[in-house]
Design an enzyme around this catalytic site. Sequence first.
Site: not given
Lengths: 466, 535
Positions: B80, B109, B145, B172-173, B256, B258, B260, B271, B305-306, B331, B334, B453
């Site tokens: 998932h 293009d 994951w 790809s990314s 991390h 990622e 963002y 925006s 922090h993870h 943040t 924003k 979890r």
Amino acid sequence: MKTDTPRSDRLATLEDSSGLNAAVNGSGSLNGCQLSRSRLPRFFSKSVSKSGYRLFASTLIALLLVPAAYAGYGDALNMPVGVTSVSREVYGLHMLIFKVCVVIGVAVFGVMIYSMVMHRKSKGAKPATFHESTTVEIIWTVTPFIILLFMAWPAAKVLIKMEDFSGSEMTVKITAYQWRWHYDYIDEGVEYYSQLDAEHNVARQKGAGIELERFDNYIKEVDNPLVLPVGKKIRFLHTAADVIHAWWVPALAVKKDSIPGFINENWALIEEPGTYRGKCAELCGRDHGFMPIVVKAVPQEEYDAFIQGKLSEGQTADFDTTRQWGKSELMARGEEVYGRNCIGCHQAEGQGIAGMFPAIAGSDVATGDIVRHLQTVMNGVEGTPMQSYSDVLSDIDLASVITFQRNALGNEMGDVLQPYYVDRIRKGLDLGSAVAATEPDVPDFGIGNQTDSNFLGGAAATGATQ
Amino acid sequence: MSGYGAHADHDEHDHHGPAPGLKRWLYTTNHKDIGTLYLWFSLSMFFIGGAMALIIRAELFSPGIQIVDPMFFNSMTTMHAIVMIFGLVMPAFVGLANWMIPMMIGAPDMALPRLNNWSFWIMPFAFTILLSTLFMDSGGPAGGWTLYPPLTLQMGDSFAFVIFAIHFMGISSVMGSINIVATIFNMRAPGMTLMKMPLFVWTWLITAFLLIATIPVFAGAVTMLLTDRYFGTSFFSAAGGGDPVMFQHIFWFFGHPEVYILILPAFGIISSIIPTFARKPLFGYDSMVYATASIAFLSFIVWAHHMFTTGMPLAAELFFMFSTMMISVPTGVKVFNWVATMWKGSMTFETPMLFAIGFVIMFTIGGLSGLMLAITPADIQYHDTYFVVAHFHYVLVPGAVYSLLAATYYWIPKWTGNMYDEKLGKIHFWTSTVFVNVLFFPMHFVGLAGMPRRIPDYSLQFADWNAIASIGAFGFGFSQLIFLWVVIKCIRGGKKATDEVWEGSVGLEWTVPSPAPYHTFEEAPPVAVINKNHF
């Protein structure tokens, strides 16, 4: 391995009030500690007396919590306050930052909602044209920064305290396995495994069809709880045997990863006797959800008695590996061991799960050579989830479960494995030659009508061919 | 008014129109076609990943194990996450970038059209490989994951397929990101200075740099897993002198930034939408750009922090606590800017605006619980509980996913030339918003009360909240079928959209006809038009 430590009345009360009962009778406790519902009235009375944002904030919380509390959710709403000074400070930090967040949220959403109501085109609002204001932007950059400083200070203080191991009075080494805990009282020389209670283990199997409501602490009960004295600074050393786990008891505010090959530490000083429950917190494979922790905090004398009991229990008949065991004894014990260790994958009838976990019923291993059977269980099977049980199970447990697997679950081998033989295999003695070398001393393994000659013959043959 | 943008006035050349049939999609180098492919691909992944989530929630509806084996449950949580992150959110943002960035900066293009074709067509293969592991004997990946060793190394041989698929997605990314950077730096119309670019372009530029910087790190980490598994190395095995925690450091150094990557383009979308429907210029454009850049920079120094429970030195824990708290400053800027944009505007509440407002509110809730998680001593209690699950789903579902839904409603009239069904759109918004909160809000409670979890079964005290969350999950899941219906309906017809589509729309994409012609801005838009159409 039953260790029935006498419990104080207080302890019993605490136990009774945890879990499902709490939801029903409304005593509102979690993991043995008083929690949100009982705190609610205090929280309100305090906040009502103050005006302004606190009233607004607490109304918002109340809107969320009151219906929940009435519906019986009181024991599943908030972090437990816990029973150590650290856990209380952590709880305090949690509530502080929560309130700060609620205030910020209410302010921001309040402005947004006001704007959405007042500045809509349908009300004839004409758009303003401003699009920057250095002053405003500096204010809302600096203000959060100041709030953060105000948060960082107490947080750092608690963190420094949590990491201060000085003055520890005793040490327990906790080794995590898939899926059980091993507790080693390093100073006392007492060690044992602790895992999900056998009855719960049966009930949690897929399609078990057992009413879960009859368990007070469904999947939160273990066979051998960790018994600890109150009022002592206890250092926990954490490591793991296979994958990463995490030992977590919310009421003590301790959570630390158990990492294979490394030792982590944290500590707790439990102030109140009671039963405190926790769980493995780091995903550790199939049965991650079924690795509960139970800590029994008891007064020093009770703790001493517990240690003494553990030290002497090795000398009782139940733990005698040299004596000859009866088949029915082994079968009864084997069923229990199977229920604790094997049932998760190989299932209640030994049928396994097709494509994932092989069946034991009628399998080559369980109906084949008994030594190979034992070695499979002791060494595990590489590249599969079948782990090694040689450290996890005692000689008696191994002998029992092998005997059980061969004579139940649809298998009818008729043979019996004595704990004595497991010991020989452990010592690296080839069973066949061992039997030959000690022939005169080998006790009669035959019990009743069982086919001891089959067993010995088979074993000897294995020895010869190896 | 838009003759310069469209190619309609020019002679028709064969190579200008799309090729017929399937070849059009297979060989296409047209940014709009590739954008469409990306968007359809991600929509299909949305439903596949969503189905997995529903399996999870069905099992968690009541205590006990009723539906799936715990091992399959674990592979559902793992898949998932991978499908939603790498299959839904990232490709959807790339699809939007493909469609919109050239039109927003007045380019004909993307800079590297063939690379563009390739970076899309890798994706279906990568996900076919990934999803095929579910049908292999050893089952799909079930170690989360995050792929933490040693657990993830216990997988059967489908492991190699998972790693291979991840490498494909990464390639790809990175190619997509290089293309976006090259396009933004080289293809802007004369007069489209950096500080005139729409924020969506800015946030994507920064995101692309994050991707280029971190995906190779991730690729390295999974390659080390692969060699640990098959070639006898011991990068992450203590027995061989390695360190399992080192993987976590490398992973989160990617992981991390990622997160963002999954949210910065969303900031850009919001925006764009809020000023349109507030009919008022974006407040603090410059500070929005600087805040995005600050968030991107900070994202590289907060990864641990993870890992507050892995046993880091005190000094490291303090550093990562402070740096993480710092992120809330840009943040916050924003969020405040969006609110200030709405302030004294003249707002209407069409579906894109509803989703944008939903985004701001619920993303902020997720952000505030993120601030709570930054407090290390409290995080030691929160870590790996449903509180964390609630937090990151608040920022990713009513956050990133809402921004994608908002973007679709906002730009689909430009893509199809038809207006979507406003009434259905509003129904979609309200059902989604009610159910998404029923789904995720109770997770805060059970998490705080001690529910870890990634567990297939739980204690009875959590039963009621979990049942409620599962109801929310099914409600939210089925609400998305309304979205599918709206999109199909809009493609098939509907009220014709004007070129501007929205009364308050600002930006070059609204100066070309609706639907946008196959080729736009073969001639750069005049500087005067650019100056009139930027924030």
